[in-house]
Design a protein around this motif. Structure first.
Motif, PDB file in Angstrom:
ATOM      1  N   LEU A 101      -0.343   9.293  11.361  1.00 44.86           N
ATOM      2  CA  LEU A 101      -0.805  10.519  10.903  1.00 44.86           C
ATOM      3  C   LEU A 101      -0.179  11.609  12.303  1.00 44.86           C
ATOM      4  O   LEU A 101       0.014  12.646  11.601  1.00 44.86           O
ATOM      5  CB  LEU A 101      -2.286  10.648  11.333  1.00 44.86           C
ATOM      6  N   ARG A 110       4.579  16.442   4.516  1.00 41.08           N
ATOM      7  CA  ARG A 110       3.199  16.232   5.002  1.00 41.08           C
ATOM      8  C   ARG A 110       2.217  16.737   4.024  1.00 41.08           C
ATOM      9  O   ARG A 110       0.967  16.442   3.923  1.00 41.08           O
ATOM     10  CB  ARG A 110       2.925  16.845   6.395  1.00 41.08           C
ATOM     11  N   ARG A 112       2.866  16.652   0.578  1.00 39.05           N
ATOM     12  CA  ARG A 112       3.067  15.912  -0.571  1.00 39.05           C
ATOM     13  C   ARG A 112       1.993  15.263  -1.107  1.00 39.05           C
ATOM     14  O   ARG A 112       1.176  14.299  -0.282  1.00 39.05           O
ATOM     15  CB  ARG A 112       4.417  14.972  -0.828  1.00 39.05           C
ATOM     16  N   ILE A 113       1.583  15.151  -2.668  1.00 38.62           N
ATOM     17  CA  ILE A 113       0.537  14.406  -3.005  1.00 38.62           C
ATOM     18  C   ILE A 113       0.642  13.399  -4.134  1.00 38.62           C
ATOM     19  O   ILE A 113      -0.337  12.913  -4.623  1.00 38.62           O
ATOM     20  CB  ILE A 113      -0.581  15.441  -3.609  1.00 38.62           C
ATOM     21  N   TRP A 114       1.893  12.721  -3.879  1.00 40.24           N
ATOM     22  CA  TRP A 114       2.039  11.418  -4.966  1.00 40.24           C
ATOM     23  C   TRP A 114       2.443  10.336  -4.243  1.00 40.24           C
ATOM     24  O   TRP A 114       1.667   9.441  -3.964  1.00 40.24           O
ATOM     25  CB  TRP A 114       3.063  11.852  -6.138  1.00 40.24           C
ATOM     26  N   LYS A 115       3.840  10.301  -3.829  1.00 39.20           N
ATOM     27  CA  LYS A 115       4.406   9.170  -3.214  1.00 39.20           C
ATOM     28  C   LYS A 115       3.480   8.586  -2.112  1.00 39.20           C
ATOM     29  O   LYS A 115       3.198   9.254  -0.937  1.00 39.20           O
ATOM     30  CB  LYS A 115       5.820   9.209  -2.728  1.00 39.20           C
ATOM     31  N   LEU A 117       2.225   7.282   1.602  1.00 39.29           N
ATOM     32  CA  LEU A 117       2.705   7.533   2.795  1.00 39.29           C
ATOM     33  C   LEU A 117       3.287   6.279   3.418  1.00 39.29           C
ATOM     34  O   LEU A 117       4.511   6.644   4.089  1.00 39.29           O
ATOM     35  CB  LEU A 117       1.360   7.955   3.399  1.00 39.29           C
TER      36      LEU A 117
ATOM     37  N   VAL B  10       1.408  -1.337  -4.780  1.00 41.60           N
ATOM     38  CA  VAL B  10       1.124  -0.198  -5.809  1.00 41.60           C
ATOM     39  C   VAL B  10      -0.170  -0.388  -6.782  1.00 41.60           C
ATOM     40  O   VAL B  10      -0.571  -1.526  -6.609  1.00 41.60           O
ATOM     41  CB  VAL B  10       2.212   0.270  -6.876  1.00 41.60           C
ATOM     42  N   LEU B 179      -3.089   7.988  -6.485  1.00 44.26           N
ATOM     43  CA  LEU B 179      -1.735   8.437  -5.875  1.00 44.26           C
ATOM     44  C   LEU B 179      -2.046   9.391  -4.742  1.00 44.26           C
ATOM     45  O   LEU B 179      -1.603   9.178  -3.603  1.00 44.26           O
ATOM     46  CB  LEU B 179      -0.864   8.834  -6.916  1.00 44.26           C
ATOM     47  N   PHE B 180      -3.165  10.204  -4.983  1.00 45.96           N
ATOM     48  CA  PHE B 180      -3.480  11.112  -4.022  1.00 45.96           C
ATOM     49  C   PHE B 180      -3.881  10.431  -2.664  1.00 45.96           C
ATOM     50  O   PHE B 180      -3.334  10.720  -1.457  1.00 45.96           O
ATOM     51  CB  PHE B 180      -4.225  12.277  -4.685  1.00 45.96           C
ATOM     52  N   ALA B 182      -3.332   7.694  -1.451  1.00 51.36           N
ATOM     53  CA  ALA B 182      -2.289   7.065  -0.439  1.00 51.36           C
ATOM     54  C   ALA B 182      -1.367   7.995  -0.371  1.00 51.36           C
ATOM     55  O   ALA B 182      -0.305   7.608   0.579  1.00 51.36           O
ATOM     56  CB  ALA B 182      -1.575   5.881  -1.518  1.00 51.36           C
ATOM     57  N   SER B 183      -1.207   9.008  -0.511  1.00 51.24           N
ATOM     58  CA  SER B 183      -0.061  10.160  -0.404  1.00 51.24           C
ATOM     59  C   SER B 183      -0.432  10.595   1.037  1.00 51.24           C
ATOM     60  O   SER B 183      -1.236  10.627   1.655  1.00 51.24           O
ATOM     61  CB  SER B 183      -0.078  11.253  -1.229  1.00 51.24           C
ATOM     62  N   PRO B 184       0.719  11.267   1.467  1.00 57.03           N
ATOM     63  CA  PRO B 184       0.665  11.819   2.802  1.00 57.03           C
ATOM     64  C   PRO B 184      -0.425  12.800   2.950  1.00 57.03           C
ATOM     65  O   PRO B 184      -1.246  12.731   3.717  1.00 57.03           O
ATOM     66  CB  PRO B 184       2.079  12.582   2.835  1.00 57.03           C
ATOM     67  N   ALA B 185      -0.496  13.673   1.902  1.00 52.97           N
ATOM     68  CA  ALA B 185      -1.713  14.872   2.110  1.00 52.97           C
ATOM     69  C   ALA B 185      -3.115  14.123   2.154  1.00 52.97           C
ATOM     70  O   ALA B 185      -3.876  14.428   2.708  1.00 52.97           O
ATOM     71  CB  ALA B 185      -1.486  15.653   1.005  1.00 52.97           C
ATOM     72  N   LYS B 187      -3.843  11.092   3.231  1.00 49.26           N
ATOM     73  CA  LYS B 187      -3.963  10.420   4.525  1.00 49.26           C
ATOM     74  C   LYS B 187      -4.421  11.565   5.370  1.00 49.26           C
ATOM     75  O   LYS B 187      -5.319  11.279   6.281  1.00 49.26           O
ATOM     76  CB  LYS B 187      -2.670   9.563   4.921  1.00 49.26           C
ATOM     77  N   VAL B 188      -3.635  12.585   5.465  1.00 46.45           N
ATOM     78  CA  VAL B 188      -3.957  13.653   6.136  1.00 46.45           C
ATOM     79  C   VAL B 188      -5.584  14.149   6.075  1.00 46.45           C
ATOM     80  O   VAL B 188      -6.304  14.488   7.091  1.00 46.45           O
ATOM     81  CB  VAL B 188      -3.192  14.914   6.081  1.00 46.45           C
ATOM     82  N   GLY B 191      -7.762  11.801   7.655  1.00 48.81           N
ATOM     83  CA  GLY B 191      -7.667  11.932   9.088  1.00 48.81           C
ATOM     84  C   GLY B 191      -8.363  13.085   9.546  1.00 48.81           C
ATOM     85  O   GLY B 191      -9.165  13.245  10.577  1.00 48.81           O
ATOM     86  N   GLU B 327      -7.241   0.432   1.765  1.00 43.86           N
ATOM     87  CA  GLU B 327      -5.920  -0.035   2.569  1.00 43.86           C
ATOM     88  C   GLU B 327      -4.765  -0.179   1.554  1.00 43.86           C
ATOM     89  O   GLU B 327      -4.445  -1.255   1.108  1.00 43.86           O
ATOM     90  CB  GLU B 327      -6.087  -1.092   3.244  1.00 43.86           C
ATOM     91  N   PRO B 328      -4.380   1.004   0.998  1.00 40.04           N
ATOM     92  CA  PRO B 328      -3.071   0.543   0.057  1.00 40.04           C
ATOM     93  C   PRO B 328      -1.777  -0.053   0.660  1.00 40.04           C
ATOM     94  O   PRO B 328      -1.200  -0.439  -0.105  1.00 40.04           O
ATOM     95  CB  PRO B 328      -2.812   1.961  -0.446  1.00 40.04           C
ATOM     96  N   GLU B 329      -1.665  -0.197   1.948  1.00 40.43           N
ATOM     97  CA  GLU B 329      -0.589  -0.837   2.583  1.00 40.43           C
ATOM     98  C   GLU B 329      -0.472  -2.049   2.431  1.00 40.43           C
ATOM     99  O   GLU B 329      -1.389  -2.631   2.527  1.00 40.43           O
ATOM    100  CB  GLU B 329      -0.459  -0.152   4.058  1.00 40.43           C
TER     101      GLU B 329
END
Lengths: 251, 341
Positions: A101, A110, A112-115, A117, B10, B179-180, B182-185, B187-188, B191, B327-329
């Motif tokens: 984070l 930061r 992005r909403i698909w790939k 993290l 995935v 997908l959402f 697990a995505s950066p956004a 996770k944010v 958080g 936990e998608p990782e």
């Protein structure tokens, strides 16, 4: 030009005037320590600088850019980072997830909403580097609330460093630590590269004098004295504030 | 290994299982079951969208039906003039997204119970509008939906056709949310739910993330509402009302807060119990209420939690925790990296 300039900042909570016309400057690479008895307004100064609290009056500039009305997140992108006096982490997440984070905050993806993290290689690399550097790599799979208090305090600093700041604000980095943890944290702070300027609130005088190259004494919300460590150490009035005058000593 | 692509985890196993379920379910269902399953898919999309803001962003809304109803009414009203199904679905989703973006931007200043009351008030305002604007909406009586779904290969009129339309819509929404989160956004957003102050200090504009996830959830609820209009051929102000919002909350909580599939499971449970219980007694709401109380008292995990417990107990350990929602990782990938730094 100073990296951080606080100019005549005042702040009141209701009728309680917490800060009165506080000014201070941090030069690039400087180790600037703020000391003062409890209730002197040290943490409030920090909050005004980071933007988590708005200042009532006065101005704050980072590297010449006026940030007085800027939200906290924009100040981070100018190179400001902070830690909290009371450990303030994502306690339900693992150490690694905490770092993810923190590191993502300065990445272009930061929003992005698909790939997923966890697929970003540079994120994994930056996270690993930080964790190895600060000796938390073996703890990365642990939830934060399983860490020792000392480790949590260190993680607090690592999270702030993840944004690669130019100015790092540390609010009592050694508070509540055992003597051994304090010594270790102090040496870690001393070893930090000079590319980062530090503004530190600290009570432990041994820590203060082993890291500071400039000291500002805050008392009753006002700057009482500021100068190099030798000057502050020799000042009778500072001793008075700390050990006389009814104020509780901390060192 | 199943579920891995270039060494990372995935969500394909879950999606594959769900796809098979959607495809094959009509074969085993009794005749009236297909209609119920169709409704389940629609309500599952609605519940998942509420589950997203509740379980991943910590926003408790008691007005989520506002977006569902707005989507349904968009299809009913606009469907009188426009017949392209894609256009209607898109419009309904856009209207709901716009409403969510505006209301979210206004309401995020408040938190907790105040936020909840504001969302409730907002949905009641839309309810009142639909109720009062009788010449346009038919008022209390509602209005029939004249648009017929047509996705480009003929009008979908049969029960099975509607079933597959809603089934694939559900799969699409699930995949999108997977997908959402697990995505950066995504996770944010999580958080921010955990510790918003720290996220701000780390440099995140937390407001924009919250607004985005709220808009996404609103859009998806509007999409579900649009599907419902096609399914039910009829819309009433109840689709905007607080009862439906409350039912969606119950679905999410029974299914499992903080999971994606839980709310969908909760929706299935709710609709099935509602249909069967109302067959035997008019006090079906009482039955559901009791079940709800039991679930709340027994803990927050919901059906998803129960399923996982059963799963973990019955399967050999090496298959365990493959379907962990949170936990998608994939830890194994990390271990490999560790050996070759």
């Amino acid at each position: 030009m100073s990296l951080l300039a606080v100019n005549g900042v005042s702040k009141a909570f209701g009728s309680l005037q917490v800060l009165r016309d506080v000014s201070l400057e941090v030069q690039p690479g400087q180790r600037h320590v703020i000391i003062g008895p409890n209730g002197a307004g040290k943490t409030t100064v920090f909050k005004c600088i980071t933007g988590l609290l708005p200042a009532d009056s006065g101005s704050i500039a980072i590297d010449g850019t006026d940030v007085t009305g800027m939200p906290a997140h924009s100040r981070v992108s100018l190179g400001l980072a902070c830690t909290f006096q009371k450990t303030n982490l994502f306690s339900e997440l693992t150490v690694e997830e905490n770092l993810h984070l923190a590191v993502t905050a300065r990445k272009p993806y930061r929003f992005r909403i698909w790939k997923p993290l966890s697929w970003y290689e540079d994120l994994q690399r930056d996270t690993r580097e930080l964790l190895q550097e600060w000796d938390l790599w073996s703890r990365r799979r642990h939830r934060v609330d399983e860490l020792s208090y000392g480790e949590q305090r260190i993680l607090e600093i690592v999270l702030a460093l993840a944004s690669k700041p130019r100015i790092l604000l540390l609010d009592e980095p050694t508070s509540g630590m055992s003597p051994a943890e304090t010594a270790r944290t102090t040496s870690l702070i001393q070893e930090m590269p000079r590319s980062v300027a530090l503004l530190v609130i600290e009570h432990d005088m041994d820590v203060v004098f082993s890291i500071a190259d400039y000291i500002t004494v805050l008392h009753h919300g006002e700057v009482f004295l500021s100068g190099p460590p030798e000057e502050v150490r020799g000042d009778e009035r500072v001793r008075e504030i700390y050990f006389g005058g009814g104020a509780r000593p901390h060192a | 290994m199943i579920g891995r692509l270039s060494g990372r985890r995935v969500p394909w196993p879950g999606v594959a299982v769900l796809t098979l379920l959607v495809l094959l379910l009509p074969l085993v269902l009794p005749p009236f079951g297909v209609g119920i399953a169709t409704e389940v898919f629609i309500m599952a999309i609605f519940a998942m969208s509420l589950g997203l803001i509740l379980g991943y962003a910590g926003l408790v809304s008691l007005g989520h039906a506002a977006f569902f109803g707005a989507g349904a009414y968009t299809v009913a009203l606009l469907g009188q003039y426009v017949f392209n199904t894609y256009l209607l679905l898109l419009s309904a989703t856009a209207v709901a997204a716009l409403l969510a973006a505006i209301s979210g931007a206004l309401f995020f200043r408040s938190t907790g119970a105040y936020f909840l009351m504001l969302t409730l008030a907002f949905s009641q305002v839309l309810f009142a509008v639909a109720f009062q604007a009788e010449p346009i909406t038919g008022g209390d009586d509602g209005m029939s939906v004249v648009a017929v779904p047509d996705l480009g290969f003929g009008e979908i009129v049969g029960e099975l056709g509607l079933y597959y339309m809603m089934g694939f819509a559900f799969l699409g929404c699930y995949l999108l949310l997977r997908l959402f989160v697990a995505s950066p956004a995504g996770k944010v957003v999580k958080g921010i739910m955990e510790n918003e102050l720290r996220m701000r200090a780390l440099g995140y504009n937390t407001f924009s993330y919250k607004l985005f996830v709220y808009t996404l959830a609103g859009a998806m609820a509007g999409f579900a509402g649009a599907l419902y209009a096609y399914f039910n051929f009829y819309v009433t102000p109840d689709l905007l009302g607080w009862v439906l919002s409350g039912q969606a909350l119950i679905m999410v909580i029974i299914g499992g807060v903080g999971t994606l599939l839980g709310p969908a499971l909760g929706a299935a449970f709710f609709i099935v119990v509602q249909n069967y219980a109302s067959f035997y007694t008019e006090y079906w709401a009482l039955v559901l209420g009791l079940i709800f109380i039991i679930f709340v008292l027994l803990g927050r995990g919901g059906l998803m939690h129960l399923l996982r417990a059963v799963w973990n107990r019955t399967l050999p350990s090496r298959f365990r925790e493959r379907e962990d929602e949170m936990e998608p990782e994939e830890p194994a990938a990390e271990h490999q990296k560790e050996r070759t730094p």
